[in-house]
Design a protein around this motif. Sequence first.
Motif, mmCIF file in Angstrom:
data_model
loop_
_atom_site.group_PDB
_atom_site.id
_atom_site.type_symbol
_atom_site.label_atom_id
_atom_site.label_comp_id
_atom_site.label_asym_id
_atom_site.label_seq_id
_atom_site.Cartn_x
_atom_site.Cartn_y
_atom_site.Cartn_z
ATOM 1 N N MET A 26 39.801 10.637 -12.115
ATOM 2 C CA MET A 26 40.219 10.201 -10.518
ATOM 3 C C MET A 26 41.609 10.495 -10.389
ATOM 4 O O MET A 26 42.576 10.196 -11.190
ATOM 5 C CB MET A 26 39.854 8.672 -10.765
ATOM 6 C CG MET A 26 38.488 8.084 -10.997
ATOM 7 S SD MET A 26 37.091 9.343 -10.104
ATOM 8 C CE MET A 26 37.795 8.970 -8.390
ATOM 9 N N LYS A 30 44.114 9.145 -5.134
ATOM 10 C CA LYS A 30 42.983 9.063 -4.286
ATOM 11 C C LYS A 30 42.917 9.970 -3.152
ATOM 12 O O LYS A 30 42.594 9.593 -2.311
ATOM 13 C CB LYS A 30 42.440 7.395 -4.034
ATOM 14 C CG LYS A 30 42.165 6.475 -5.388
ATOM 15 C CD LYS A 30 41.817 5.334 -4.575
ATOM 16 C CE LYS A 30 41.644 4.448 -5.798
ATOM 17 N NZ LYS A 30 41.077 3.102 -5.464
ATOM 18 N N THR A 31 43.293 11.121 -3.418
ATOM 19 C CA THR A 31 42.964 12.052 -2.430
ATOM 20 C C THR A 31 42.610 13.413 -2.653
ATOM 21 O O THR A 31 42.654 13.982 -3.915
ATOM 22 C CB THR A 31 44.508 12.551 -2.002
ATOM 23 O OG1 THR A 31 45.301 11.211 -1.447
ATOM 24 C CG2 THR A 31 44.865 13.444 -0.783
ATOM 25 N N VAL A 54 46.054 14.667 -6.927
ATOM 26 C CA VAL A 54 45.065 14.958 -6.062
ATOM 27 C C VAL A 54 43.893 15.712 -6.891
ATOM 28 O O VAL A 54 44.125 16.651 -7.564
ATOM 29 C CB VAL A 54 45.520 15.452 -4.845
ATOM 30 C CG1 VAL A 54 46.501 14.598 -4.104
ATOM 31 C CG2 VAL A 54 46.009 16.967 -5.113
ATOM 32 N N ARG A 76 31.328 12.765 -4.882
ATOM 33 C CA ARG A 76 31.198 11.288 -4.632
ATOM 34 C C ARG A 76 30.178 11.013 -5.755
ATOM 35 O O ARG A 76 30.346 9.726 -6.402
ATOM 36 C CB ARG A 76 30.535 11.069 -3.368
ATOM 37 C CG ARG A 76 30.650 9.540 -3.189
ATOM 38 C CD ARG A 76 30.270 9.360 -1.665
ATOM 39 N NE ARG A 76 30.494 7.816 -1.633
ATOM 40 C CZ ARG A 76 29.747 7.081 -0.457
ATOM 41 N NH1 ARG A 76 29.082 7.948 0.353
ATOM 42 N NH2 ARG A 76 29.836 5.798 -0.236
ATOM 43 N N VAL A 79 32.040 10.596 -8.988
ATOM 44 C CA VAL A 79 32.931 9.257 -8.924
ATOM 45 C C VAL A 79 32.196 7.990 -9.168
ATOM 46 O O VAL A 79 32.469 6.829 -9.779
ATOM 47 C CB VAL A 79 33.662 9.221 -7.512
ATOM 48 C CG1 VAL A 79 34.579 7.807 -7.538
ATOM 49 C CG2 VAL A 79 34.685 10.396 -7.644
ATOM 50 N N ILE A 86 34.125 7.272 -3.504
ATOM 51 C CA ILE A 86 35.127 7.789 -2.481
ATOM 52 C C ILE A 86 34.715 7.202 -1.298
ATOM 53 O O ILE A 86 33.556 7.194 -0.700
ATOM 54 C CB ILE A 86 34.801 9.429 -2.418
ATOM 55 C CG1 ILE A 86 35.315 10.125 -3.760
ATOM 56 C CG2 ILE A 86 35.527 10.096 -1.564
ATOM 57 C CD1 ILE A 86 34.928 11.567 -3.940
ATOM 58 N N TRP A 90 40.555 6.093 0.079
ATOM 59 C CA TRP A 90 40.551 7.432 -0.298
ATOM 60 C C TRP A 90 41.350 8.346 1.063
ATOM 61 O O TRP A 90 41.104 8.060 2.240
ATOM 62 C CB TRP A 90 39.384 8.170 -0.597
ATOM 63 C CG TRP A 90 39.139 7.916 -1.829
ATOM 64 C CD1 TRP A 90 38.729 6.701 -2.674
ATOM 65 C CD2 TRP A 90 39.057 8.789 -3.138
ATOM 66 N NE1 TRP A 90 38.520 6.837 -3.708
ATOM 67 C CE2 TRP A 90 38.806 7.842 -4.386
ATOM 68 C CE3 TRP A 90 39.342 10.024 -3.128
ATOM 69 C CZ2 TRP A 90 38.647 8.737 -5.540
ATOM 70 C CZ3 TRP A 90 39.362 10.818 -4.519
ATOM 71 C CH2 TRP A 90 38.885 10.207 -5.635
ATOM 72 N N GLU A 91 41.898 9.447 0.866
ATOM 73 C CA GLU A 91 42.146 10.380 1.845
ATOM 74 C C GLU A 91 41.739 11.705 1.537
ATOM 75 O O GLU A 91 41.956 12.121 0.494
ATOM 76 C CB GLU A 91 43.955 10.458 1.912
ATOM 77 C CG GLU A 91 44.349 8.950 2.409
ATOM 78 C CD GLU A 91 45.609 8.662 3.135
ATOM 79 O OE1 GLU A 91 46.197 9.936 3.537
ATOM 80 O OE2 GLU A 91 46.270 7.943 3.110
ATOM 81 N N VAL A 151 37.129 7.372 4.959
ATOM 82 C CA VAL A 151 38.080 7.891 4.401
ATOM 83 C C VAL A 151 38.999 8.470 5.391
ATOM 84 O O VAL A 151 38.630 8.706 6.463
ATOM 85 C CB VAL A 151 37.391 9.346 3.497
ATOM 86 C CG1 VAL A 151 38.425 10.234 3.200
ATOM 87 C CG2 VAL A 151 36.540 8.898 2.405
#
Length: 171
Positions: A26, A30-31, A54, A76, A79, A86, A90-91, A151
């Motif tokens: 991960m 979180k991008t 990232v 996703r 994850v 996600i 998240w971005e 997101v």
Amino acid sequence: MGVVETLTSRNADFAASGFSPDLRLMPKLKTIVIGCVDPRVDPNAVLGIAPGEVGTLRNVGGRVTPALLHEMEMLRKVVQAGGGDIGPGWEFVVLHHTDCGITRLESEPEMLSEFFDTDQQHLAEQAVSDPRASVAHDVAALRNDPRVPGVRVSGLVYDVATGRTETVVEP
């Protein structure tokens, strides 16, 4: 020395002095950055991204296509299989650039239509020749896609002549 020998030699240097076994699947920030395969626009270099910060997805033009959205759906699921998701927190950063090679394909509407999975009548909506318009289009596509709810999405354009990014769409 050939390319493979050069790259494996560099890998040996990396393994000896740059490798970190502590990196996780991960991304720390979180991008996910979506960018172009153009070697002038390596997101890690352009945005100062360190290993593990990232995830990066790259394709021709850095475009949000149906294929990329399917890939995001797969990510996703990966994850989720690891106990995360996600979503909120998240971005996504969509990174387009000036002088993009995809603009050289404007005389190839069949190829572009297939890439974007759209008919030629709607190809103009993809704003292939304008990086600011295309990044705004792709940010809107991500924001409206139900597979990545909650997101934050922003859009940047990198200028290959100056090395600077411009935020075209705020998060």
